[in-house]
Design a protein around this motif. Structure first.
Motif, PDB file in Angstrom:
ATOM      1  N   TYR A 180       0.822  -1.217   0.000  1.00  0.00           N
ATOM      2  CA  TYR A 180       0.000   0.000   0.000  1.00  0.00           C
ATOM      3  C   TYR A 180       0.854   1.266   0.000  1.00  0.00           C
ATOM      4  CZ  TYR A 180      -3.671  -3.290   1.430  1.00  0.00           C
ATOM      5  OH  TYR A 180      -4.532  -4.346   1.511  1.00  0.00           O
ATOM      6  N   THR A 181       2.057   1.182   0.571  1.00  0.00           N
ATOM      7  CA  THR A 181       2.894   2.380   0.625  1.00  0.00           C
ATOM      8  C   THR A 181       3.847   2.489  -0.577  1.00  0.00           C
ATOM      9  OG1 THR A 181       4.403   1.188   2.085  1.00  0.00           O
ATOM     10  CG2 THR A 181       2.869   2.711   3.138  1.00  0.00           C
ATOM     11  N   GLU A 182       4.303   1.340  -1.065  1.00  0.00           N
ATOM     12  CA  GLU A 182       5.319   1.435  -2.129  1.00  0.00           C
ATOM     13  C   GLU A 182       4.862   0.869  -3.470  1.00  0.00           C
ATOM     14  OE1 GLU A 182       9.221   0.181  -0.970  1.00  0.00           O
ATOM     15  OE2 GLU A 182       9.291   1.619   0.686  1.00  0.00           O
ATOM     16  N   GLY A 183       3.691   0.253  -3.479  1.00  0.00           N
ATOM     17  CA  GLY A 183       3.205  -0.357  -4.717  1.00  0.00           C
ATOM     18  C   GLY A 183       2.537   0.654  -5.631  1.00  0.00           C
ATOM     19  N   PRO A 184       1.849   0.154  -6.656  1.00  0.00           N
ATOM     20  CA  PRO A 184       1.244   1.049  -7.650  1.00  0.00           C
ATOM     21  C   PRO A 184       0.138   1.934  -7.074  1.00  0.00           C
ATOM     22  CG  PRO A 184       0.656  -1.272  -8.062  1.00  0.00           C
ATOM     23  CD  PRO A 184       1.646  -1.266  -6.953  1.00  0.00           C
ATOM     24  N   PHE A 185      -0.111   3.022  -7.788  1.00  0.00           N
ATOM     25  CA  PHE A 185      -1.155   3.970  -7.355  1.00  0.00           C
ATOM     26  C   PHE A 185      -2.491   3.542  -7.952  1.00  0.00           C
ATOM     27  CE2 PHE A 185       2.890   6.058  -6.951  1.00  0.00           C
ATOM     28  CZ  PHE A 185       2.787   6.672  -5.701  1.00  0.00           C
ATOM     29  N   ASP A 186      -2.911   2.336  -7.570  1.00  0.00           N
ATOM     30  CA  ASP A 186      -4.121   1.776  -8.172  1.00  0.00           C
ATOM     31  C   ASP A 186      -5.190   1.457  -7.130  1.00  0.00           C
ATOM     32  OD1 ASP A 186      -2.859  -0.275  -6.865  1.00  0.00           O
ATOM     33  OD2 ASP A 186      -2.821  -1.678  -8.557  1.00  0.00           O
ATOM     34  N   LYS A 187      -5.063   2.047  -5.957  1.00  0.00           N
ATOM     35  CA  LYS A 187      -6.020   1.692  -4.903  1.00  0.00           C
ATOM     36  C   LYS A 187      -6.375   2.878  -4.008  1.00  0.00           C
ATOM     37  CE  LYS A 187      -3.012  -1.524  -3.695  1.00  0.00           C
ATOM     38  NZ  LYS A 187      -1.862  -1.084  -4.514  1.00  0.00           N
ATOM     39  N   VAL A 188      -7.574   2.775  -3.434  1.00  0.00           N
ATOM     40  CA  VAL A 188      -7.979   3.695  -2.361  1.00  0.00           C
ATOM     41  C   VAL A 188      -8.068   2.841  -1.107  1.00  0.00           C
ATOM     42  CG1 VAL A 188      -9.836   5.142  -1.447  1.00  0.00           C
ATOM     43  CG2 VAL A 188      -9.335   5.170  -3.903  1.00  0.00           C
ATOM     44  N   ILE A 189      -7.434   3.309  -0.049  1.00  0.00           N
ATOM     45  CA  ILE A 189      -7.472   2.547   1.206  1.00  0.00           C
ATOM     46  C   ILE A 189      -8.435   3.239   2.164  1.00  0.00           C
ATOM     47  CG2 ILE A 189      -6.081   1.719   3.156  1.00  0.00           C
ATOM     48  CD1 ILE A 189      -3.771   2.211   0.752  1.00  0.00           C
ATOM     49  N   THR A 190      -9.416   2.497   2.625  1.00  0.00           N
ATOM     50  CA  THR A 190     -10.358   3.049   3.603  1.00  0.00           C
ATOM     51  C   THR A 190     -10.073   2.420   4.958  1.00  0.00           C
ATOM     52  OG1 THR A 190     -12.044   3.344   1.895  1.00  0.00           O
ATOM     53  CG2 THR A 190     -12.795   3.387   4.186  1.00  0.00           C
ATOM     54  N   PHE A 191      -9.602   3.238   5.871  1.00  0.00           N
ATOM     55  CA  PHE A 191      -9.381   2.767   7.243  1.00  0.00           C
ATOM     56  C   PHE A 191     -10.681   2.928   8.020  1.00  0.00           C
ATOM     57  CE2 PHE A 191      -5.233   4.508   5.825  1.00  0.00           C
ATOM     58  CZ  PHE A 191      -4.451   3.374   5.974  1.00  0.00           C
ATOM     59  N   ILE A 192     -10.943   1.979   8.889  1.00  0.00           N
ATOM     60  CA  ILE A 192     -12.078   2.173   9.815  1.00  0.00           C
ATOM     61  C   ILE A 192     -11.515   2.123  11.228  1.00  0.00           C
ATOM     62  CG2 ILE A 192     -14.378   1.448  10.533  1.00  0.00           C
ATOM     63  CD1 ILE A 192     -14.745  -0.029   7.980  1.00  0.00           C
ATOM     64  N   GLY A 193     -11.734   3.198  11.951  1.00  0.00           N
ATOM     65  CA  GLY A 193     -11.215   3.278  13.314  1.00  0.00           C
ATOM     66  C   GLY A 193     -12.340   3.351  14.337  1.00  0.00           C
ATOM     67  N   VAL A 194     -11.964   3.169  15.579  1.00  0.00           N
ATOM     68  CA  VAL A 194     -12.925   3.209  16.685  1.00  0.00           C
ATOM     69  C   VAL A 194     -12.345   4.145  17.749  1.00  0.00           C
ATOM     70  CG1 VAL A 194     -14.022   1.835  18.491  1.00  0.00           C
ATOM     71  CG2 VAL A 194     -13.643   0.815  16.225  1.00  0.00           C
ATOM     72  N   ASP A 195     -13.152   5.112  18.210  1.00  0.00           N
ATOM     73  CA  ASP A 195     -12.644   6.020  19.259  1.00  0.00           C
ATOM     74  C   ASP A 195     -12.414   5.272  20.562  1.00  0.00           C
ATOM     75  OD1 ASP A 195     -12.585   8.387  17.818  1.00  0.00           O
ATOM     76  OD2 ASP A 195     -14.655   8.915  18.295  1.00  0.00           O
ATOM     77  N   LYS A 196     -13.439   4.516  20.957  1.00  0.00           N
ATOM     78  CA  LYS A 196     -13.377   3.890  22.284  1.00  0.00           C
ATOM     79  C   LYS A 196     -13.669   2.400  22.146  1.00  0.00           C
ATOM     80  CE  LYS A 196     -15.358   4.614  26.930  1.00  0.00           C
ATOM     81  NZ  LYS A 196     -14.346   3.796  27.530  1.00  0.00           N
ATOM     82  N   TYR A 197     -12.658   1.602  22.365  1.00  0.00           N
ATOM     83  CA  TYR A 197     -12.864   0.148  22.319  1.00  0.00           C
ATOM     84  C   TYR A 197     -13.638  -0.282  23.555  1.00  0.00           C
ATOM     85  CZ  TYR A 197      -9.575   0.066  18.455  1.00  0.00           C
ATOM     86  OH  TYR A 197      -8.976   0.264  17.238  1.00  0.00           O
TER      87      TYR A 197
END
Ligand code: PA5
Length: 474
Positions: A335-352
């Motif tokens: 994801y950091t060094e490969g091709p520019f062929d993707k959108v990365i969607t992170f899903i986070g949680v404020d409070k586990y």
């Protein structure tokens, strides 16, 4: 009054969408520019009008609002199943299985099936979404069919995999229980079409309907998903309230104040820049299977050969599932060094929902001791921030959705958010996001291979397919 009905509480549970990582100001030449997006605003306004006009046909959009009666019935049936059965087995595939898995994994105890009956408060859950014979046979090693309720779920009422499972289970139930077999099966299917409804009526099965016009991958918030959730003790009214809240948040036609529409614009604009891959990376094990559910929603809805005008477009974005932090050690290099062929969607949680501290033990080794006194909560959040930073710095487009906490309300929001995003993306791509001719093609070929009546022509077509060349097989 339940907390989820309170407006202030709802606002405190609002999902957040952060698209900074999509923008050229942050990722450079491979990013989007707000000025370019604004240039398309006329197109976006038109698409929003078209979406509004089509709303009446999108029956799934009404599910958060029109199910009071069915919810009451589900709760009654679920209560009985919770007190009388040791296992609850969903027989279904695709849209009839991925939602139930995702919601239960998100909202039940992480080790739900392994808990004591007392702590679970209801039956163990199994979702059998494959016809691998080894898996099918092994189910019988862990359940006692006489203490099991089966929920056969198929919108079309004819999918080979699900009907085979039903045949298999019915035989076993009939052999053990005779006429009482039908008390162990709940059918969820179309009210009129398909074979399951015929069986359900003939054998007097407890039956719930998949509302007309609600496609498989948009069906989690109807009995398809609500029954399994209620059986696992999940508050399905809160789940639907979360979806209703997201509907309210996304009813604004102006994309600038509609988060699902903005997300769809980001994805489709990224597609124009060659991003044919959509990575979904939740930083919470509880949300791991939301990425599976999303993969079907996004792939089947947008993967289309032709557009609404009949032109061949071969459009779509390939969904990739990843899990933070686990896949930092497997995929993030790409994801950091490969091709520019993707959108990365992170899903986070404020409070586990749990707080776990990292204790002291090896204070004399500085490179280990620095972790002590922090918590796993800090660690996972820091790793998410660090990965977002690294991906952004490497120039790859990314965005983040944050849930204040994982609960039925926020999961309802999240599912509905992705459904609206998908519908908007379909509108922007000018394709039908609600059919699945490619899936039907595979289903028909299976029917033909197994000799289903009416599929002779398809069988002849398969038999006359070009034979494989031995030289290509090693
Ligand atoms: O989204 C869809 O329509 C499909 O993926 C279906 O969910 C899947 O094929 C299962 O179909 P059914 O519920 O009719 O058995």
């Amino acid at each position: 009054m339940e907390a989820y009905k309170d407006k202030a509480w709802q606002r405190s549970m609002k999902l957040r969408l952060d698209i900074n990582g999509m923008m050229a100001d942050f990722v450079g030449e491979h990013g989007l520019n707000m000025a370019d997006i604004e240039k398309n605003s006329a197109q976006y306004i038109k698409a929003a009008e078209s979406m509004a006009a089509k709303r009446a046909n999108m029956k799934w959009r009404e599910l958060p609002h029109n199910q009071a009666e069915v919810v009451a019935r589900i709760k009654t049936v679920a209560e009985k199943v919770r007190s009388e059965y040791d296992a609850f087995v969903v027989l279904g595939i695709g849209g009839s299985a991925l939602g139930p898995i995702a919601v239960q994994q998100a909202l039940s105890h992480m080790r739900y099936n392994e808990l004591s009956r007392e702590r679970r408060g209801g039956p163990r859950l199994y979702v059998e979404d494959n016809v691998d014979p080894e898996r099918m046979a092994s189910l019988l090693d862990v359940i006692d069919v006489e203490k099991t309720m089966f929920n056969v779920v198929t919108k079309s009422g004819g999918t080979s995999e699900t009907m085979s499972q039903l045949l298999y289970i019915t035989r076993i139930l009939k052999d053990k229980l005779g006429d009482k077999w039908s008390e162990h099966v709940i059918a969820t299917t179309d009210e009129v079409k398909g074979n399951l409804i015929k069986i359900a009526k003939a054998d007097g099965l407890e039956t719930f309907y998949v509302p007309d016009g609600v496609g498989g991958r948009f069906s989690e918030l109807c009995p398809v998903g609500l029954i399994a959730a209620a059986v696992c003790g999940i508050d399905i009214e809160e789940l639907l309230a979360g979806a209703a809240y997201m509907d309210e948040l996304c009813s604004e036609p102006d994309y600038r104040s509609n988060m699902a529409y903005m997300a769809a614009i980001c994805e489709t604009e990224a597609m124009k820049k060659g991003c044919n891959i959509s990575v979904m990376m939740p930083y919470a094990d509880s949300l791991k299977y939301i990425a599976d559910w999303y993969a079907q929603l996004w792939a089947e809805s947008l993967g289309k050969r032709t557009d609404n005008g009949g032109s061949v477009v071969h459009t779509g974005q390939t969904p990739v599932k990843a899990l933070g932090v686990t896949d930092q050690h497997s995929q993030v290099q790409l994801y950091t060094e490969g091709p520019f062929d993707k959108v990365i969607t992170f899903i986070g949680v404020d409070k586990y929902r749990s707080e776990v501290t990292i204790p002291h033990s090896f204070d004399d080794i500085a490179d280990v001791a620095f972790l002590s006194g922090h918590s796993f909560n800090e660690l996972i959040k820091s790793e998410q921030m660090a990965t977002e930073y690294a991906v952004t710095r490497s120039g790859h487009m990314n965005k983040t959705i944050t849930l204040p906490v994982v609960n039925p309300f926020t999961i309802g929001e999240l599912l509905y958010f992705f459904e609206i995003q998908t519908a908007y993306a379909g509108e922007l791509l000018n394709i039908n996001a609600f059919d699945q001719p490619g899936v039907e093609e595979g289903k028909n070929a299976t029917y033909a291979l197994l000799g289903k009546h009416g599929y002779d022509e398809k069988r002849r077509e398969l038999d006359s397919a070009k034979p494989k060349k031995a030289e290509y097989i090693f």
